[in-house]
Design a protein around this motif. Structure first.
Motif, short mmCIF file in Angstrom:
data_model
loop_
_atom_site.label_atom_id
_atom_site.label_comp_id
_atom_site.label_asym_id
_atom_site.label_seq_id
_atom_site.Cartn_x
_atom_site.Cartn_y
_atom_site.Cartn_z
N SER A 175 14.55 -5.82 10.10
CA SER A 175 15.55 -5.60 9.15
C SER A 175 16.01 -4.01 9.41
O SER A 175 15.15 -3.09 9.39
N ILE A 176 17.20 -3.62 9.12
CA ILE A 176 17.83 -2.28 9.50
C ILE A 176 18.38 -1.79 8.21
O ILE A 176 19.30 -2.61 7.65
N GLY A 177 18.29 -0.54 8.04
CA GLY A 177 18.63 0.01 6.59
C GLY A 177 18.54 1.33 6.46
O GLY A 177 17.64 2.13 7.06
N ILE A 178 19.14 2.11 5.59
CA ILE A 178 19.05 3.50 4.99
C ILE A 178 18.38 3.40 3.69
O ILE A 178 18.97 2.90 2.62
N HIS A 179 17.09 3.85 3.80
CA HIS A 179 16.27 3.70 2.63
C HIS A 179 16.92 4.70 1.40
O HIS A 179 17.29 5.98 1.76
N PRO A 180 16.87 4.46 0.26
CA PRO A 180 17.34 5.56 -0.82
C PRO A 180 16.69 6.96 -0.78
O PRO A 180 17.44 7.67 -1.04
N TRP A 181 15.62 6.82 -0.39
CA TRP A 181 14.66 8.08 -0.17
C TRP A 181 15.65 9.14 1.11
O TRP A 181 15.48 10.15 1.07
N GLN A 182 16.43 8.43 1.85
CA GLN A 182 17.05 9.07 2.78
C GLN A 182 18.54 9.36 2.76
O GLN A 182 19.15 9.84 3.29
N SER A 183 18.95 8.87 1.54
CA SER A 183 20.26 8.95 0.98
C SER A 183 20.87 10.41 0.89
O SER A 183 21.95 10.56 1.21
N ALA A 184 20.01 11.24 0.62
CA ALA A 184 20.39 12.61 0.44
C ALA A 184 20.86 13.26 1.67
O ALA A 184 21.77 14.12 1.69
N THR A 185 20.43 12.76 2.71
CA THR A 185 20.26 13.35 4.03
C THR A 185 21.26 12.51 4.96
O THR A 185 21.70 12.94 6.14
N ALA A 186 21.79 11.28 4.41
CA ALA A 186 22.50 10.38 5.52
C ALA A 186 23.80 11.07 5.47
O ALA A 186 24.64 11.30 4.56
N GLU A 187 24.34 10.72 6.60
CA GLU A 187 25.84 11.42 7.16
C GLU A 187 26.50 10.32 7.73
O GLU A 187 26.03 9.21 7.89
N THR A 188 27.77 10.59 8.11
CA THR A 188 28.76 9.46 8.42
C THR A 188 28.07 8.80 10.05
O THR A 188 28.25 7.70 9.98
N HIS A 189 27.37 9.72 10.80
CA HIS A 189 27.11 9.10 12.10
C HIS A 189 25.71 8.18 11.89
O HIS A 189 25.65 7.08 12.52
N ASP A 190 25.08 8.43 10.77
CA ASP A 190 23.97 7.48 10.23
C ASP A 190 24.45 6.16 9.82
O ASP A 190 23.91 5.14 10.36
N MET A 191 25.66 6.22 9.33
CA MET A 191 26.20 5.01 8.81
C MET A 191 27.05 4.22 9.94
O MET A 191 26.88 2.98 10.05
N ASP A 192 27.51 4.99 10.97
CA ASP A 192 28.01 4.45 12.03
C ASP A 192 26.90 3.84 12.73
O ASP A 192 27.39 2.51 13.32
N MET A 193 25.91 4.25 12.90
CA MET A 193 24.71 3.93 13.67
C MET A 193 24.23 2.57 13.04
O MET A 193 24.15 1.43 13.72
N LEU A 194 24.14 2.57 11.81
CA LEU A 194 23.67 1.31 10.89
C LEU A 194 24.68 0.08 11.34
O LEU A 194 24.31 -0.78 11.65
N THR A 195 25.76 0.39 11.25
CA THR A 195 26.87 -0.69 11.57
C THR A 195 26.81 -1.06 12.85
O THR A 195 26.78 -2.38 12.83
N GLN A 196 26.75 -0.16 13.71
CA GLN A 196 26.60 -0.87 15.19
C GLN A 196 25.18 -1.73 15.54
O GLN A 196 25.27 -2.64 16.24
N ILE A 197 23.99 -1.03 14.92
CA ILE A 197 22.98 -1.90 15.21
C ILE A 197 22.80 -3.18 14.49
O ILE A 197 22.10 -4.02 14.92
N ALA A 198 23.24 -3.15 13.24
CA ALA A 198 23.06 -4.28 12.51
C ALA A 198 23.56 -5.76 13.05
O ALA A 198 23.01 -6.87 12.64
#
Length: 211
Positions: free
Chosen positions: A36-59
């Motif tokens: 399962s792939i995701g951005i943990h709420p604890w990582q939300s403060a440092t999540a940037e656009t490229h992190d979201m793009d990577m999530l979308t690609q890998i999902a």
């Protein structure tokens, strides 16, 4: 293919037949393993656009069978408004890819219920590591969520959860999956083989319908 009974682990070296929870940056798929792939709420403060793009690609990777863990945590991470925005990205991926959503929620079930009503998802939402009381369990189950239990939980909540809405997970526990399964079956109570059969059947329906 051997279906896992463990829907959420951070210790793949100890749990060979479990769904491994990773961030986009940690994803390095190994043969015959599922994620399962995701951005943990604890990582939300440092999540940037490229992190979201990577999530979308890998999902969409075929070894990714769930989205998350993601969610809302009032004690850690970015302001809740930002956490909700990130959560909605995960929800949209879950719906587009038709993969279940694994949720981390701390002191924010009220917010999550509001998001659920607004988004009206078709995919299964599972609260991982549920430790709330029986009343909260009943509220969430009635609203449409499933609950996953690990080594620590409230017995009344476990026994409130219908068998077909109950999952198990090792998370960061050192207990083997078989030990955890037996322990929860005894406390539920039901025969271990009945709990295993229920989870394996739903694993195929919810996580592995496309594999």
């Amino acid at each position: 293919m051997t279906l896992p009974v463990d829907i959420h682990t951070h210790q793949p070296e100890l749990h060979e037949h479990a769904i491994i929870s990773v961030s986009p940056h940690e994803f390095s798929p190994q043969p015959y393993r599922y994620y399962s792939i995701g951005i943990h709420p604890w990582q939300s403060a440092t999540a940037e656009t490229h992190d979201m793009d990577m999530l979308t690609q890998i999902a969409s990777h075929p070894q990714v069978v769930a989205i998350g863990e993601c969610g809302i945590d009032r004690l850690h991470g970015a302001p809740v408004e930002q956490q909700i925005e990130i959560l909605i990205t995960h929800i949209r991926l879950s719906e587009t890819l038709q993969k279940p959503l694994i949720l981390h929620v701390v002191r924010a079930f009220d917010l999550l219920l509001g998001v659920y009503k607004r988004m009206r998802p078709s995919q299964k939402w599972i609260i991982h590591g549920f430790r709330g009381n029986a009343a909260t369990a009943h509220q969430l189950i009635t609203a449409g969520y499933d609950l996953s239990y690990g080594e620590k939980y409230q017995l009344a909540a476990l026994q409130t959860t219908p068998l077909d809405r109950l999952w198990i997970e090792s998370d960061e526990s050192l207990l083997s999956d078989d030990t955890l399964l037996t322990h929860i079956a005894e406390k539920y109570p039901c025969a271990t083989n009945i709990l295993r059969a229920s989870i394996e059947r739903r694993m195929k329906e919810v996580f592995f319908s496309k594999i």
